[in-house]
Design a protein around this motif. Sequence first.
Motif, short mmCIF file in Angstrom:
data_model
loop_
_atom_site.label_atom_id
_atom_site.label_comp_id
_atom_site.label_asym_id
_atom_site.label_seq_id
_atom_site.Cartn_x
_atom_site.Cartn_y
_atom_site.Cartn_z
N ARG A 3 -22.79 -5.09 26.25
CA ARG A 3 -23.35 -6.38 25.85
C ARG A 3 -24.75 -6.59 26.43
N GLY A 4 -25.26 -5.57 27.11
CA GLY A 4 -26.62 -5.65 27.65
C GLY A 4 -26.76 -6.65 28.79
N VAL A 5 -25.66 -6.91 29.50
CA VAL A 5 -25.70 -7.89 30.60
C VAL A 5 -26.22 -7.22 31.87
N SER A 6 -27.07 -7.92 32.61
CA SER A 6 -27.59 -7.36 33.86
C SER A 6 -26.55 -7.52 34.97
N ALA A 7 -26.51 -6.53 35.88
CA ALA A 7 -25.54 -6.56 36.98
C ALA A 7 -25.74 -7.77 37.89
N GLU A 8 -26.94 -8.34 37.86
CA GLU A 8 -27.24 -9.48 38.74
C GLU A 8 -26.80 -10.80 38.12
N ASP A 9 -26.53 -10.80 36.81
CA ASP A 9 -26.27 -12.06 36.10
C ASP A 9 -24.78 -12.42 36.17
N GLU A 10 -24.41 -13.03 37.30
CA GLU A 10 -22.98 -13.32 37.56
C GLU A 10 -22.37 -14.20 36.48
N GLU A 11 -23.16 -15.18 36.00
CA GLU A 11 -22.63 -16.10 34.99
C GLU A 11 -22.26 -15.38 33.69
N VAL A 71 -22.06 3.84 34.33
CA VAL A 71 -20.87 2.99 34.47
C VAL A 71 -20.46 2.90 35.95
N SER A 72 -20.56 4.00 36.70
CA SER A 72 -20.20 3.97 38.14
C SER A 72 -21.02 2.93 38.88
N ARG A 73 -22.33 2.93 38.61
CA ARG A 73 -23.21 1.98 39.31
C ARG A 73 -22.90 0.54 38.91
N MET A 74 -22.73 0.33 37.60
CA MET A 74 -22.44 -1.02 37.11
C MET A 74 -21.10 -1.51 37.69
N THR A 75 -20.13 -0.62 37.77
CA THR A 75 -18.81 -1.01 38.27
C THR A 75 -18.91 -1.47 39.72
N SER A 76 -19.59 -0.67 40.53
CA SER A 76 -19.72 -1.03 41.94
C SER A 76 -20.45 -2.38 42.07
N SER A 77 -21.44 -2.62 41.20
CA SER A 77 -22.19 -3.88 41.28
C SER A 77 -21.35 -5.08 40.85
N ILE A 78 -20.63 -4.96 39.73
CA ILE A 78 -19.92 -6.16 39.23
C ILE A 78 -18.62 -6.42 40.00
N SER A 79 -18.11 -5.39 40.71
CA SER A 79 -16.82 -5.61 41.39
C SER A 79 -16.97 -6.46 42.64
N VAL A 80 -18.20 -6.91 42.93
CA VAL A 80 -18.38 -7.85 44.05
C VAL A 80 -18.04 -9.29 43.61
N TYR A 81 -17.99 -9.53 42.29
CA TYR A 81 -17.85 -10.91 41.82
C TYR A 81 -16.38 -11.37 41.76
N LYS A 82 -16.18 -12.63 42.16
CA LYS A 82 -14.84 -13.22 42.24
C LYS A 82 -14.14 -13.19 40.87
N ASP A 83 -14.85 -13.62 39.82
CA ASP A 83 -14.23 -13.70 38.49
C ASP A 83 -13.78 -12.33 38.00
#
Length: 220
Positions: A45-53, A91-103
Motif C-alpha cells: 500500500r506504499g505506507v512508510s514505516a514511520e507512519d504509525e497512523e 520485508v524483513s526491514r519493514m517487519t522489524s520497523s512496524i512490529s514496534v507498534y501497539k496496534d
Amino acid sequence: MNVAIDGPAGAGKSTIARKTAYNIGYIYVDTGAIYRTLALACIRRGVSAEDEEKISSVCRNVKVELKYIDGGQVMLLDGENVNDYIRTEEVSRMTSSISVYKDVREQLIDLQRNIAANENVIMDGRDIGTFVLPNAEVKIYLTASVATRAKRRYMEQQEKGIECTIEEIEKDIEQRDYRDMNREIAPLKKADDAVEIDTSDMTIEQVTDAIEKIIKEKMS
Ligand code: DC
C-alpha cells in the motif's frame, strides 16, 4: 503442551523449531511470518514505516490468516497465499520497523494464542515466552554471536543467488537486534524461566537434540 522458542534474527530458531516439531509431532508456528504478512500489506500500500497512523489503518483493513497445507504453514493476506513474497530483505526491514507498534502487536496476538490453545505447538518469535504464551511448559532462548548469524545469513543469500557482503548483513542484523530488543512493547528478551542455548558452535542436530531432551524431561 506449548514450547516457546525466542531469540534474535539468525540464531537458527525457525530451522530448529521446524525440525524439532517434526521430530516430536507438534505443529510449528512461525510467528515472524505472521508479522511479515502484515509488513507486506504495508509495503504493497506504499505506507512508510514511520507512519504509525496509516499502519494502524492497514491493520484494521486487511485479513491475516494462517493455514496448514501438507504440514507447512501458509500465510494468507486477504485470502492470497503470500509465502513467496515475505522473505525479502525489504520485508524483513519493514517487519522489524512496524512490529514496534501497539496496534500491529494487538492485531496479531489472538491469532497466535488461538493456535496454541488448540494444538501442541512449538512457536518461535521474539516475545513468545514473555508475552504471547507466558505459561508455555517449555521456554527456550536461542542465541548466537553476530558474526555467526551474519555468516549463516550470507550463505543462505549466496545459495539464493542474492548479491551481498557479510559487512552489510552484520550491520542489518545489529540494527534489527537493537530495534527488536529496545522497543517499548514486548521487546525481545529472555524469559526468566527460559533455558538459554548459544548455537554459535553447535550443529542443528545438537541443538534439536538438546531441546527434545528438555521437552521429554518436562513431559515425564
Ligand atoms: O523471525 P523473523 O526474522 O521472521 O521476524 C521478522 C521480524 O518480525 C523481527 O525482526 C521482529 C518481528 N517479530 C516480532 O516482533 N515478534 C515476533 N513474535 C516475531 C517476529
